[in-house]
Design a protein around this motif. Structure first.
Motif, PDB file in Angstrom:
ATOM      1  N   LEU A   1      -1.603  17.420   5.373  1.00  0.00           N
ATOM      2  CA  LEU A   1      -0.204  16.693   5.033  1.00  0.00           C
ATOM      3  C   LEU A   1      -0.737  15.758   4.174  1.00  0.00           C
ATOM      4  O   LEU A   1      -1.831  14.945   4.275  1.00  0.00           O
ATOM      5  N   VAL A   2      -0.251  15.767   2.930  1.00  0.00           N
ATOM      6  CA  VAL A   2      -0.411  15.060   1.826  1.00  0.00           C
ATOM      7  C   VAL A   2      -0.779  13.475   2.229  1.00  0.00           C
ATOM      8  O   VAL A   2      -0.345  12.943   3.120  1.00  0.00           O
ATOM      9  N   ASP A   3      -1.861  13.078   1.673  1.00  0.00           N
ATOM     10  CA  ASP A   3      -2.247  11.675   2.040  1.00  0.00           C
ATOM     11  C   ASP A   3      -1.893  10.475   0.747  1.00  0.00           C
ATOM     12  O   ASP A   3      -1.669   9.548   0.915  1.00  0.00           O
ATOM     13  N   ALA A   4      -1.274  11.398  -0.367  1.00  0.00           N
ATOM     14  CA  ALA A   4      -0.962  10.473  -1.729  1.00  0.00           C
ATOM     15  C   ALA A   4      -2.127   9.558  -1.956  1.00  0.00           C
ATOM     16  O   ALA A   4      -1.838   8.455  -2.637  1.00  0.00           O
ATOM     17  N   VAL A   5      -3.143   9.564  -1.519  1.00  0.00           N
ATOM     18  CA  VAL A   5      -4.432   8.725  -2.195  1.00  0.00           C
ATOM     19  C   VAL A   5      -4.799   8.900  -3.611  1.00  0.00           C
ATOM     20  O   VAL A   5      -5.447   8.019  -4.051  1.00  0.00           O
ATOM     21  N   THR A   6      -4.404  10.063  -4.079  1.00  0.00           N
ATOM     22  CA  THR A   6      -4.580  10.310  -5.542  1.00  0.00           C
ATOM     23  C   THR A   6      -3.417   9.950  -6.484  1.00  0.00           C
ATOM     24  O   THR A   6      -3.518  10.156  -7.478  1.00  0.00           O
ATOM     25  N   THR A   7      -2.455   9.162  -5.901  1.00  0.00           N
ATOM     26  CA  THR A   7      -1.373   8.645  -6.715  1.00  0.00           C
ATOM     27  C   THR A   7      -1.906   7.923  -8.043  1.00  0.00           C
ATOM     28  O   THR A   7      -1.414   8.272  -9.018  1.00  0.00           O
ATOM     29  N   PRO A   8      -2.962   7.020  -7.894  1.00  0.00           N
ATOM     30  CA  PRO A   8      -3.311   6.176  -9.006  1.00  0.00           C
ATOM     31  C   PRO A   8      -4.146   7.087 -10.059  1.00  0.00           C
ATOM     32  O   PRO A   8      -3.891   7.074 -11.075  1.00  0.00           O
ATOM     33  N   LEU A   9      -4.673   8.188  -9.456  1.00  0.00           N
ATOM     34  CA  LEU A   9      -5.372   8.978 -10.516  1.00  0.00           C
ATOM     35  C   LEU A   9      -4.248   9.955 -11.126  1.00  0.00           C
ATOM     36  O   LEU A   9      -4.479  10.234 -12.147  1.00  0.00           O
ATOM     37  N   LEU A  10      -3.155  10.410 -10.448  1.00  0.00           N
ATOM     38  CA  LEU A  10      -2.331  11.042 -11.015  1.00  0.00           C
ATOM     39  C   LEU A  10      -1.423  10.191 -12.127  1.00  0.00           C
ATOM     40  O   LEU A  10      -1.080  10.806 -13.236  1.00  0.00           O
ATOM     41  N   LEU A  11      -1.417   8.987 -11.917  1.00  0.00           N
ATOM     42  CA  LEU A  11      -0.555   8.277 -12.791  1.00  0.00           C
ATOM     43  C   LEU A  11      -1.305   8.097 -14.006  1.00  0.00           C
ATOM     44  O   LEU A  11      -0.953   8.343 -15.308  1.00  0.00           O
TER      45      LEU A  11
ATOM     46  N   THR B   1       0.802  -1.201  -0.039  1.00  0.00           N
ATOM     47  CA  THR B   1       0.105  -0.143  -0.139  1.00  0.00           C
ATOM     48  C   THR B   1       0.885   1.268   0.060  1.00  0.00           C
ATOM     49  O   THR B   1       0.401   2.352   0.254  1.00  0.00           O
ATOM     50  N   SER B   2       2.249   1.047  -0.157  1.00  0.00           N
ATOM     51  CA  SER B   2       2.842   2.285  -0.230  1.00  0.00           C
ATOM     52  C   SER B   2       3.743   2.397  -1.554  1.00  0.00           C
ATOM     53  O   SER B   2       4.514   3.351  -1.656  1.00  0.00           O
ATOM     54  N   LEU B   3       3.919   1.347  -2.572  1.00  0.00           N
ATOM     55  CA  LEU B   3       4.428   1.444  -3.725  1.00  0.00           C
ATOM     56  C   LEU B   3       3.411   1.258  -4.901  1.00  0.00           C
ATOM     57  O   LEU B   3       2.339   0.827  -4.380  1.00  0.00           O
ATOM     58  N   TYR B   4       3.762   1.830  -5.816  1.00  0.00           N
ATOM     59  CA  TYR B   4       2.890   1.845  -7.125  1.00  0.00           C
ATOM     60  C   TYR B   4       3.773   1.257  -8.345  1.00  0.00           C
ATOM     61  O   TYR B   4       4.911   1.608  -8.564  1.00  0.00           O
ATOM     62  N   PRO B   5       3.126   0.334  -9.112  1.00  0.00           N
ATOM     63  CA  PRO B   5       3.837  -0.176 -10.221  1.00  0.00           C
ATOM     64  C   PRO B   5       4.058   1.002 -11.221  1.00  0.00           C
ATOM     65  O   PRO B   5       3.186   1.895 -11.602  1.00  0.00           O
TER      66      PRO B   5
ATOM     67  N   ALA C   1     -12.064  -8.076   2.657  1.00  0.00           N
ATOM     68  CA  ALA C   1     -11.582  -6.956   2.178  1.00  0.00           C
ATOM     69  C   ALA C   1     -10.061  -7.161   2.124  1.00  0.00           C
ATOM     70  O   ALA C   1      -9.604  -6.986   3.232  1.00  0.00           O
ATOM     71  N   CYS C   2      -9.422  -7.396   1.107  1.00  0.00           N
ATOM     72  CA  CYS C   2      -7.913  -7.350   1.298  1.00  0.00           C
ATOM     73  C   CYS C   2      -7.240  -5.827   1.577  1.00  0.00           C
ATOM     74  O   CYS C   2      -5.999  -6.019   2.143  1.00  0.00           O
ATOM     75  N   GLY C   3      -7.946  -4.871   1.499  1.00  0.00           N
ATOM     76  CA  GLY C   3      -7.317  -3.603   1.803  1.00  0.00           C
ATOM     77  C   GLY C   3      -6.407  -3.111   0.958  1.00  0.00           C
ATOM     78  O   GLY C   3      -5.618  -1.836   0.978  1.00  0.00           O
ATOM     79  N   LYS C   4      -6.203  -3.627   0.048  1.00  0.00           N
ATOM     80  CA  LYS C   4      -4.684  -3.191  -1.047  1.00  0.00           C
ATOM     81  C   LYS C   4      -5.359  -3.063  -2.376  1.00  0.00           C
ATOM     82  O   LYS C   4      -4.640  -2.365  -3.116  1.00  0.00           O
ATOM     83  N   CYS C   5      -6.498  -3.698  -3.062  1.00  0.00           N
ATOM     84  CA  CYS C   5      -6.759  -3.515  -4.493  1.00  0.00           C
ATOM     85  C   CYS C   5      -7.300  -2.088  -4.689  1.00  0.00           C
ATOM     86  O   CYS C   5      -7.580  -1.398  -3.464  1.00  0.00           O
ATOM     87  N   GLU C   6      -7.424  -1.948  -6.095  1.00  0.00           N
ATOM     88  CA  GLU C   6      -7.999  -0.701  -6.328  1.00  0.00           C
ATOM     89  C   GLU C   6      -9.281  -0.566  -5.737  1.00  0.00           C
ATOM     90  O   GLU C   6      -9.705   0.512  -5.339  1.00  0.00           O
ATOM     91  N   TYR C   7     -10.293  -1.430  -5.451  1.00  0.00           N
ATOM     92  CA  TYR C   7     -11.546  -1.400  -5.130  1.00  0.00           C
ATOM     93  C   TYR C   7     -11.677  -1.017  -3.494  1.00  0.00           C
ATOM     94  O   TYR C   7     -12.349  -0.290  -3.219  1.00  0.00           O
ATOM     95  N   CYS C   8     -10.813  -1.775  -2.844  1.00  0.00           N
ATOM     96  CA  CYS C   8     -10.721  -1.505  -1.403  1.00  0.00           C
ATOM     97  C   CYS C   8     -10.171  -0.187  -1.266  1.00  0.00           C
ATOM     98  O   CYS C   8     -10.620   0.415  -0.502  1.00  0.00           O
ATOM     99  N   ARG C   9      -9.284   0.388  -2.134  1.00  0.00           N
ATOM    100  CA  ARG C   9      -8.960   1.870  -1.865  1.00  0.00           C
ATOM    101  C   ARG C   9      -9.830   2.687  -2.096  1.00  0.00           C
ATOM    102  O   ARG C   9      -9.857   3.914  -1.646  1.00  0.00           O
TER     103      ARG C   9
ATOM    104  N   VAL D   1     -17.585  13.337 -13.545  1.00  0.00           N
ATOM    105  CA  VAL D   1     -16.291  12.974 -14.341  1.00  0.00           C
ATOM    106  C   VAL D   1     -15.290  13.478 -13.591  1.00  0.00           C
ATOM    107  O   VAL D   1     -15.124  14.675 -13.064  1.00  0.00           O
ATOM    108  N   GLN D   2     -13.981  12.715 -13.282  1.00  0.00           N
ATOM    109  CA  GLN D   2     -12.893  12.910 -12.267  1.00  0.00           C
ATOM    110  C   GLN D   2     -11.804  12.831 -13.273  1.00  0.00           C
ATOM    111  O   GLN D   2     -11.631  12.019 -14.334  1.00  0.00           O
ATOM    112  N   PRO D   3     -10.702  13.620 -13.208  1.00  0.00           N
ATOM    113  CA  PRO D   3      -9.248  13.624 -13.571  1.00  0.00           C
ATOM    114  C   PRO D   3      -8.979  11.876 -13.629  1.00  0.00           C
ATOM    115  O   PRO D   3      -9.242  11.486 -12.599  1.00  0.00           O
ATOM    116  N   GLY D   4      -8.627  11.615 -14.745  1.00  0.00           N
ATOM    117  CA  GLY D   4      -8.004  10.335 -15.152  1.00  0.00           C
ATOM    118  C   GLY D   4      -9.074   9.295 -15.310  1.00  0.00           C
ATOM    119  O   GLY D   4      -8.734   8.074 -15.636  1.00  0.00           O
ATOM    120  N   ASP D   5     -10.257   9.685 -15.511  1.00  0.00           N
ATOM    121  CA  ASP D   5     -11.518   8.762 -15.474  1.00  0.00           C
ATOM    122  C   ASP D   5     -11.338   8.190 -17.086  1.00  0.00           C
ATOM    123  O   ASP D   5     -10.990   8.903 -18.117  1.00  0.00           O
TER     124      ASP D   5
END
Lengths: 346, 346, 346, 346
Positions: free
Chosen positions: B290-300, B130-134, C89-97, D164-168
């Motif tokens: 403080l940044v949560d970095a939960v939008t990293t997938p969106l930004l990618l 949950t702290s790295l991204y491909p 909930a695996c807590g890690k996949c796209e949907y859990c997040r 609609v959201q960014p990245g969608d």
């Protein structure tokens, strides 16, 4: 007609003045049947609000009966029983359309401020179609007066801006009429804990009767410590400031947990210290708001349904002729155990 | 391995240290291929962050290749190319579940702070799943490094908290890397006007290239006046604070219009003055984060789609061996016209 | 151990099977102390759910005590009393997040479906850290079992998706356990009117006791007519479908007012007719949702605070040994006046 | 004056009719300088809309100059250049206050429907203060006409309701003027992929020029298959229906991913099949909406800022005198490669 007139700091008088008339197409003339006094009126009398000129009739709350209407009024007619909103809304400007009539280009809070108000036998209401509401049949009239200002204020500025959610822990700092209005309406959202903080034991006792799950007398300066203990050191989800001074805003800052919302209702006369050196990383939201009174229809529905019982905020009754006595009582709220006073124009 | 080690205020050294190892089930060991330096690293070196103990390897940004994983890691395997988030998220605690891993009970911002960081040949990443991204295939690696911290910071703390809408007028105070990240990502929402305010003409020039519709050099103390003139006296819809001092937070307060949002990104070392005597009635929202970095997938996704081009934030390249030189350049950003510097570990 | 095993349509048996064991790092083995039967279990027994293979132990609700944990479990230990969520909930996949673990890549609704379930002495819970919850001290155990599935289902799929607001008029079609769960949790938001519609007078009587302000027996086919009369022809703000057939979804379409929300909870076996020729211009929102159970922490807080009293949903008690009798009772809910049955594993 | 008058199914005529006059206090009389034809006008001519009586002047889009105003009009005066909204809003009723003037008690879509419309030299606009907008200085007039209806329709009913959201990944089914309006305005939010689906290669070519990242000709019945392949089997985040028939609504249902939003814009003449047997568990949201045109101020800002360029929707120009020819062209949009036609009243 009789009206309570402001004559500069410290000076007010119940006197005979000309009865107002319909002037613009959107006006309604309302015979006021019940009105009340607001903490803001006391501020005006201290000279704190330079927008209020000597000669002004005070008051921005009340109910009454429509006596006359202008040519452009379409939703009310003579004889209609109405609730007067403290916010006058033109319904057309950018701010009204954004549902923020508090900043209406021609309205906003003008009653008893920049135009004559409701502590009188009659009042002229501009933009009547969007500034009055029909009284529900069988409405408890005392309850209705509470919907002019304090209930939308507590609800919009405190509860809605605080985004209270079921299960939340909410702290309300200040148990005056507006804080108690926030207390009543925060219960719309089933918070798990509601902590009310004040300096006055009587008001805290009232808060308990109104639904507070815990109360804290902050006289000893240990309110923050106590709230943190109650929340296992995590702080609260929502802190509602209902006083308007630096000390109480400071308590709110100190008890707000990560991700929390601090909703300011209080009218502040001075700047406050914001502890960004601590809060910058705490993911909090701070809101301010002059009431928009856009939730009045919603609040009317909850009163009719019995989900909200505002009449419990009324502690004293007077006739309009006794308004000076009513000011005395309301001005010594602590000693008199006064919340809201109702003035009746028989 | 080589690593940049902090030895107390003013002291840092590139030195040989033991290579880290997988320790917990959730750990990944990552060979860092590219990293960078953050303004926060300079704060640490000034001694401003007492949580950082001498002996700590600095750095919380970068990309790399997974070398080893713990038994509990399920989403990455040896050889995977990864983006390292500045925020370590356990994925299980209350805060992670509320999508606020900045306050993760075991994680948050710990890299280069309370555990060893990325300015090294290798780094151990806890809670790797949950702290790295491909890394996307064919990803521009310089661009990817910008996604570790500054882009989610500008986007989440500035743009999302500011709730930028199409047609809005947005002011960004501070045109450093984070302010520019807010500038890039605010354009996701088609604001009509983006005014950037800074003291440095070079940075303002960059801001124009990055999409600012107007720039204001605030050296003359007239920034507020100028912004109010640009907005016909109404103020801005969104003010984003990207510096972290009282003066810039003050500008934001002075230019925010009724109903506006003030989104603080800056790391503040001192309290500030909040003008509630003016703002209490202005229906504004102030946020910190403080940044949560939960939008990293969106930004990618937006980078892959070419909607966001973060590589333009990179002005200088060095090898990890030259990291001290890189710190000099980044530490003299004005003179060097530096935004972000990339450090490559060949 | 004893377990209720599905052997194909119409066939179930209480039999001796091997006790499960911890298999993966994230697993917990839980000794089930209380479980219950869900309407979905009846569907499975009719053969409606092809994902459920013969040999499967049924059940996806319950509470218990942790007997063993895998190496990766960090938030629970042997002896902990836990609530089992129906959603793994695996807590890690796209949907859990995205806070949508109903669609978790490795989890979702798998208990008693694609892996063995809770109608047994023991159950293996994968991803235990994110699929179990600590039982509050002094928790009413019957109440807790209601939090495994039906309360989050009624709340998330019905009330949250329906976006119930104070003062709203809400209609709930179907007064079975899930519809009643929506009825209980819709009261978190102080709606003015809650109309419950069903074919069974007994259930409507229960609905009144649970807070319905009006009930409608739809046997005569006049439910729509009656609800429109109750709402002065305007229709309801929120319609919650808690049955899962075309007729009840049709009622919801017919009673929803302009701007209203239709929240589907029901499990549908066939397509339905959507009257877009009427609804295209009605500014309505229709939602569907498999429960995510992300509100379990919130619901736990409301139960602890006494704002939600789920034990009133429990009408019958059995021991696990008597589970076949319990199925009979629950399968004849109308005749038996059954809502939820509790099965105790002593 | 000249006006295009509807005389029952299949019959329309350009004829001389009396010039309208201000009748109510809120009216404005507008000299129409540019107008256009809407797909809805074609529906009326087919006899699909029984609310439109023979004798009615058609048209609900256009710009013009104020010639006269009623006593209650406060925001416009003679000579003002104005944009006419397709939605007439009283600004006072429950629906207007909920920002849903599509259902205004006295307004809504009435122009060219229940009162005379804009395909004429003059038009009477009721509730002018809340139904007209000042034209920006130097506005491109063709662009402005697109703001009367199709751009708010595409934006509000498609893009905003689709959230609609960014990245969608967004799919738009139907590349007529309204679908293309959704295509233009969806780009306010930086989606990563925009797939446009239509039967007409020319319109798909236009869609590519307007920003579609992929196009699908659905003539072969394989649109669903192709979109699912493009999204690696996951489906789209947002599907926007801009046709109004069962087949296209069906495509939207089939391509929507878990958690997705299906925003219907199309005007449907028949009911459709909703596959709840599949969708009940997919956590989707379906919306319908008659345009409210509450975003007109926002859209005006984006046009002025150059973020939205609606003039590209205009393919043909005629004079009002040639309106029958214009109807021919617009009625054969495929053959004529027509999107929107502008009618000028010189």
């Amino acid at each position: 007609m009789k009206a309570l007139v402001y004559h500069g700091p410290g000076k007010k008088q119940l006197e005979d003045v000309p009865k107002p008339e319909v002037r613009d197409a959107g006006d309604a003339l309302v015979r006021v049947t019940k009105t009340t006094i607001c903490g803001t009126d006391l501020h005006i009398l201290k000279g704190d609000l330079p927008t209020v000129a000597p000669g002004r009739i005070l008051g921005h709350e009340g109910i009454g009966v429509v006596e006359d209407i202008g040519a452009g009024v379409g939703r009310f007619k003579q004889g209609d029983r109405v609730l007067i909103s403290c916010i006058t809304a033109c319904g057309k400007c950018e701010y009204c359309r954004r549902r923020m009539p508090s900043h209406c280009e021609q309205g906003g809070w003008i009653l008893g401020n920049t135009i004559d108000g409701t502590q009188a036998e009659y009042v002229r209401i501009p933009f009547a179609d969007t500034s009055l509401y029909p009284l529900p049949l069988d409405a408890d009239e005392d309850a209705m007066v509470m919907l002019s200002d304090i209930l939308p204020t507590g609800y919009e500025c405190g509860v809605l801006n605080g985004a209270v959610q079921p299960g939340d822990t909410v702290a309300i700092v200040g148990a005056g009429p507006v804080g108690l209005s926030a207390l009543l309406t925060t219960q719309f959202y089933a918070p798990a804990n509601i902590i009310v903080i004040d300096l006055d034991d009587n008001r805290l006792e009232v808060a308990k009767q109104f639904g507070a799950t815990a109360v804290v007398n902050s006289t000893d300066g240990k309110a923050v410590e106590k709230v943190m203990a109650m929340t296992a050191g995590k702080g609260v989800d929502v802190a509602i400031e209902a006083v308007g001074v630096g000390a109480t805003f400071g308590i709110c800052q100190d008890i707000i947990g990560p991700g929390g919302r601090l909703a300011n209702i209080g009218v502040h006369g001075s700047s406050v210290t914001l502890h960004l050196e601590k809060l910058w990383s705490q993911n909090i939201t701070i809101t301010t708001r002059l009431v928009d009174a856009v939730t009045t229809p919603l609040l009317l529905k909850t009163v009719v349904a019995g989900k909200l019982k505002p009449a419990q905020l009324v502690t004293h009754h007077f006739t309009l002729a006794d308004i000076l006595k009513a000011y005395d009582t309301f001005g010594n709220a602590g000693r008199e155990r006064a919340l809201k006073v109702i003035l009746t124009n028989p």
